[in-house]
Design a protein around this motif. Structure first.
Motif, PDB file in Angstrom:
ATOM      1  N   ILE A   3     -23.895 -16.029 -32.861  1.00 20.75           N
ATOM      2  CA  ILE A   3     -22.735 -15.368 -33.461  1.00 20.75           C
ATOM      3  C   ILE A   3     -23.084 -14.787 -34.820  1.00 20.75           C
ATOM      4  N   ALA A   4     -22.637 -13.551 -35.062  1.00 21.38           N
ATOM      5  CA  ALA A   4     -22.677 -12.947 -36.396  1.00 21.38           C
ATOM      6  C   ALA A   4     -21.300 -13.097 -37.026  1.00 21.38           C
ATOM      7  N   LEU A   5     -21.250 -13.681 -38.199  1.00 25.89           N
ATOM      8  CA  LEU A   5     -20.006 -13.785 -38.948  1.00 25.89           C
ATOM      9  C   LEU A   5     -19.978 -12.669 -39.986  1.00 25.89           C
ATOM     10  N   LEU A   6     -19.148 -11.692 -39.758  1.00 30.54           N
ATOM     11  CA  LEU A   6     -19.031 -10.562 -40.676  1.00 30.54           C
ATOM     12  C   LEU A   6     -17.839 -10.827 -41.585  1.00 30.54           C
ATOM     13  N   ASP A  42     -25.449 -12.214 -30.251  1.00 33.11           N
ATOM     14  CA  ASP A  42     -24.871 -11.932 -28.935  1.00 33.11           C
ATOM     15  C   ASP A  42     -23.465 -11.367 -29.059  1.00 33.11           C
ATOM     16  N   VAL A  43     -22.778 -11.786 -30.113  1.00 27.81           N
ATOM     17  CA  VAL A  43     -21.391 -11.374 -30.340  1.00 27.81           C
ATOM     18  C   VAL A  43     -21.111 -11.486 -31.829  1.00 27.81           C
ATOM     19  N   ALA A  44     -20.182 -10.664 -32.323  1.00 26.56           N
ATOM     20  CA  ALA A  44     -19.822 -10.700 -33.740  1.00 26.56           C
ATOM     21  C   ALA A  44     -18.348 -11.034 -33.903  1.00 26.56           C
ATOM     22  N   ILE A  45     -18.052 -11.732 -34.989  1.00 31.43           N
ATOM     23  CA  ILE A  45     -16.672 -12.033 -35.351  1.00 31.43           C
ATOM     24  C   ILE A  45     -16.444 -11.506 -36.759  1.00 31.43           C
ATOM     25  N   ASP A  46     -15.538 -10.543 -36.895  1.00 32.47           N
ATOM     26  CA  ASP A  46     -15.280  -9.877 -38.168  1.00 32.47           C
ATOM     27  C   ASP A  46     -13.999 -10.395 -38.808  1.00 32.47           C
ATOM     28  N   PHE A  47     -14.161 -11.096 -39.911  1.00 35.83           N
ATOM     29  CA  PHE A  47     -13.040 -11.470 -40.774  1.00 35.83           C
ATOM     30  C   PHE A  47     -13.447 -11.092 -42.196  1.00 35.83           C
ATOM     31  N   SER A  48     -13.629  -9.793 -42.393  1.00 35.79           N
ATOM     32  CA  SER A  48     -14.121  -9.296 -43.673  1.00 35.79           C
ATOM     33  C   SER A  48     -12.949  -8.857 -44.542  1.00 35.79           C
ATOM     34  N   VAL A  49     -13.062  -7.696 -45.138  1.00 32.11           N
ATOM     35  CA  VAL A  49     -11.971  -7.124 -45.951  1.00 32.11           C
ATOM     36  C   VAL A  49     -11.657  -5.739 -45.395  1.00 32.11           C
ATOM     37  N   PRO A  50     -10.467  -5.206 -45.659  1.00 28.80           N
ATOM     38  CA  PRO A  50     -10.085  -3.922 -45.070  1.00 28.80           C
ATOM     39  C   PRO A  50     -11.094  -2.799 -45.307  1.00 28.80           C
ATOM     40  N   ALA A  51     -11.704  -2.759 -46.479  1.00 29.45           N
ATOM     41  CA  ALA A  51     -12.633  -1.674 -46.799  1.00 29.45           C
ATOM     42  C   ALA A  51     -13.919  -1.747 -45.987  1.00 29.45           C
TER      43      ALA A  51
END
Length: 233
Positions: A3-6, A42-51
């Motif tokens: 997992i990639a945590l973005l 294999d998969v990414a999960i994006d909980f970043s910022v709006p920009a």
């Protein structure tokens, strides 16, 4: 699953705990300042910022990495991501809230709106309460609730902090320290009030739902929602 945590803020760290408990490996932890190769995942999960969300998501899709996003505040470019996902035959899930309970709440909200749609004596309002670190207002969850009501009633739009038209749904957004998220939909008349309410006790529910969505999306192509993940359709 790699997992990639973005986005590696409070939610990113909570997702990491849940993912490790479920036997997955975190191969990327992006803070927005470090570089990374998304193809390691294999998969990414994006909980970043709006920009950052649009670039994060498009980078995943362009590199054939399925991506789950819970970042709000960037949805003016949502249709661009959908078009890109379809063009590249990618895999994408966006949810304003990944909590399993909230997604059941979304369906309950739609059903109640259908039942109340002919009862014109009731005024509809939404209130959301979140922690003071939340950057956007109203919350994506509150907007999803409003959209569910609009789909099933004669309401035309939502508006923040006030009601300038009978056709609009007012949303009140409050910011209070250490509140993970509380959402209330109210139908009020002169004789009674009907409330439905969801209260998150911590961030674990959001994190668990995001990891479950990532597990479900792996090896799939297409654009999906949590209704698909939870088979709520």
């Amino acid at each position: 699953m790699k997992i990639a945590l973005l986005g590696y803020g409070r939610m990113g760290k909570e997702i990491e705990k849940i993912a490790l408990q479920r036997g997955h490996e975190i191969v990327i932890k992006s803070t927005g300042e470090n570089t990374y190769d998304i193809n390691e995942a294999d998969v990414a999960i994006d909980f970043s910022v709006p920009a950052s969300a649009y670039n994060n998501i498009s980078n995943c899709i362009n590199n054939n990495v399925p991506v789950v996003s819970g970042t709000t505040g960037w949805l003016d470019r949502y249709n661009e991501i959908i078009d890109l996902c379809n063009e590249k035959n990618g895999g994408f899930i966006y949810a304003s809230n990944f909590s399993l309970g909230v997604n059941v709440f979304f369906e309950l909200n739609k059903q109640l709106a259908k039942m109340m749609s002919t009862l014109e004596q009731y005024n509809i309002a939404i209130e959301e309460i979140h922690h003071t670190q939340k950057l956007d207002a109203p919350s994506g969850t509150a907007i999803t609730l409003a959209e569910g009501i609009i789909e099933n009633t004669n309401k035309k739009a939502w508006e923040l902090d006030g009601k300038t038209s009978e056709d609009n749904i007012p949303i009140t957004a409050l910011r209070t320290p250490d509140v993970p998220g509380t959402h209330t939909v109210t139908y009020n008349s002169e004789v009674d009030t009907i409330d439905i309410k969801h209260t998150a006790h911590n961030r674990q529910g959001f994190a668990l739902g995001a990891v479950i969505a990532a597990e479900w999306l792996l090896n799939k192509t297409g654009v999906y929602t949590m209704r698909d993940v939870l088979n709520l359709g």
